[in-house]
Structure formats: C-alpha cells, structure tokens
Design an enzyme around this catalytic site. Structure first.
Site, PDB file in Angstrom:
ATOM      1  N   CYS A  90     -15.811  -6.132 -25.143  1.00 16.91           N
ATOM      2  CA  CYS A  90     -14.428  -6.133 -24.679  1.00 16.91           C
ATOM      3  C   CYS A  90     -13.624  -7.124 -25.508  1.00 16.91           C
ATOM      4  O   CYS A  90     -14.103  -8.233 -25.778  1.00 16.91           O
ATOM      5  CB  CYS A  90     -14.386  -6.524 -23.200  1.00 16.91           C
ATOM      6  SG  CYS A  90     -12.735  -6.577 -22.484  1.00 16.91           S
ATOM      7  N   HIS A 132     -14.559   1.810 -18.142  1.00 18.43           N
ATOM      8  CA  HIS A 132     -14.413   0.423 -18.585  1.00 18.43           C
ATOM      9  C   HIS A 132     -12.961  -0.043 -18.388  1.00 18.43           C
ATOM     10  O   HIS A 132     -12.721  -1.124 -17.832  1.00 18.43           O
ATOM     11  CB  HIS A 132     -14.818   0.326 -20.063  1.00 18.43           C
ATOM     12  CG  HIS A 132     -14.695  -1.033 -20.657  1.00 18.43           C
ATOM     13  ND1 HIS A 132     -15.790  -1.796 -21.000  1.00 18.43           N
ATOM     14  CD2 HIS A 132     -13.605  -1.771 -20.999  1.00 18.43           C
ATOM     15  CE1 HIS A 132     -15.375  -2.941 -21.517  1.00 18.43           C
ATOM     16  NE2 HIS A 132     -14.047  -2.950 -21.529  1.00 18.43           N
ATOM     17  N   GLU A 133     -12.006   0.767 -18.842  1.00 15.01           N
ATOM     18  CA  GLU A 133     -10.590   0.379 -18.717  1.00 15.01           C
ATOM     19  C   GLU A 133     -10.122   0.396 -17.267  1.00 15.01           C
ATOM     20  O   GLU A 133      -9.329  -0.460 -16.861  1.00 15.01           O
ATOM     21  CB  GLU A 133      -9.702   1.266 -19.595  1.00 15.01           C
ATOM     22  CG  GLU A 133      -9.977   1.140 -21.080  1.00 15.01           C
ATOM     23  CD  GLU A 133     -10.008  -0.289 -21.605  1.00 15.01           C
ATOM     24  OE1 GLU A 133      -9.178  -1.124 -21.173  1.00 15.01           O
ATOM     25  OE2 GLU A 133     -10.867  -0.584 -22.451  1.00 15.01           O
TER      26      GLU A 133
END
Length: 162
Positions: A90, A132-133
C-alpha cells in the site's frame, strides 16, 4: 495535473471510515482527476481518496484494457467462496508487504459521476484491488488483514518469479 501528497498510515486519519459522497457536483470529477494523477505519479494501480487527505468514499482502480474504475460509495453485493492469498502492499504503508487472503470474485455496486448506480462483477486481481481500496475507505489497512509479512528477500524472490 494535480499530484497530491499520499498520507502515511502513521501520521494520518486513514483509520476513519470515509464519509459517503452526497453531492455529485463539479468537485467530484476534480477529485477523480487528482486521484488519477497521484496514482500514476506514484506508479500504482489503485488509490482511495482518504490516502490524499479527502475523507470521501471515492477510489480509483486501473483495470488495464478495461480502463479506470471509479468507485463512489461502493458496497459489496456478494463475494465468492473461493479465496486466494496474495502479496499486497500500500502506498500509505511504505516498504511493508504481506500476504492477505481475499475473495477471488466479488460483485460491487457503486455510483458513477452523475450519481447513477452501477454494478460490476470482478475477479482475481481486480477483485483484490477493489476489496483493498474498499477496506481503505472503511479505515482498514492491508496490514490489519495480513497473515504473513514478507521480508525484503522474500519480496525480491517473489518479484523474480513474476
């Protein structure tokens, strides 16, 4: 071009749930453009608004040949039962990588820039990036879901295998 600073998880409010978008006005395309410019400048394929200091439920994902996916107020409709553990990193958690288990198939509903609801089914890498987002939009970072951190040597070996 409006490249924004990407916030570090240690010094930011990335642990807060982002606020939903309630007004679909001219500020929204500007935010999407800032996300796109910043994402590509950082060499990434995905970025969420909280990572550039905007507390809104907006994320952008580069789906390759299928173009840019704009997620505005996204919600999971369904997930597949098949899971896969893959390496993640990230931009807001620099120099840390680890294995995270996520569903290989998801259906998500979201809104477009005009406020129209859209629904998308995604698989494998795109599903992983969306999840993930969406975690980022909900104040959850990949390190919270990571079941195995990967050392620099392991990362190098992993990247050589790609």
């Amino acid at each position: 071009m409006a490249i924004k600073k990407i916030l570090n998880y240690k010094t930011s409010n990335l642990r807060q749930k982002a606020a939903p978008v309630t007004t679909f006005d001219e500020a929204l395309p500007s935010l999407i453009q800032d996300l796109e410019d910043t994402m590509y400048d950082a060499g990434s394929q995905a970025l969420a608004a909280p990572q550039i200091g905007v507390n809104k439920q907006v994320a952008l994902i580069d789906m390759g040949q299928d173009g840019l996916l704009q997620l505005i107020n996204p919600e999971i409709v369904s997930t597949g039962s098949e899971m896969a553990s893959e390496l993640e990193g990230c931009l807001s958690v620099p120099e840390r990588y680890g294995e995270v288990e996520r569903s290989r198939a998801i259906t998500v509903k979201s809104f477009d820039l005009q406020g129209n609801q859209v629904e998308l089914t995604a698989y494998d890498d795109i599903a992983r990036m969306i999840l993930h987002e969406m975690d980022t939009l909900n104040g959850i970072l990949f390190i919270d879901r990571m079941h195995k951190e990967v050392s620099a040597a392991e990362l190098e070996a992993y990247l050589e295998d790609e």
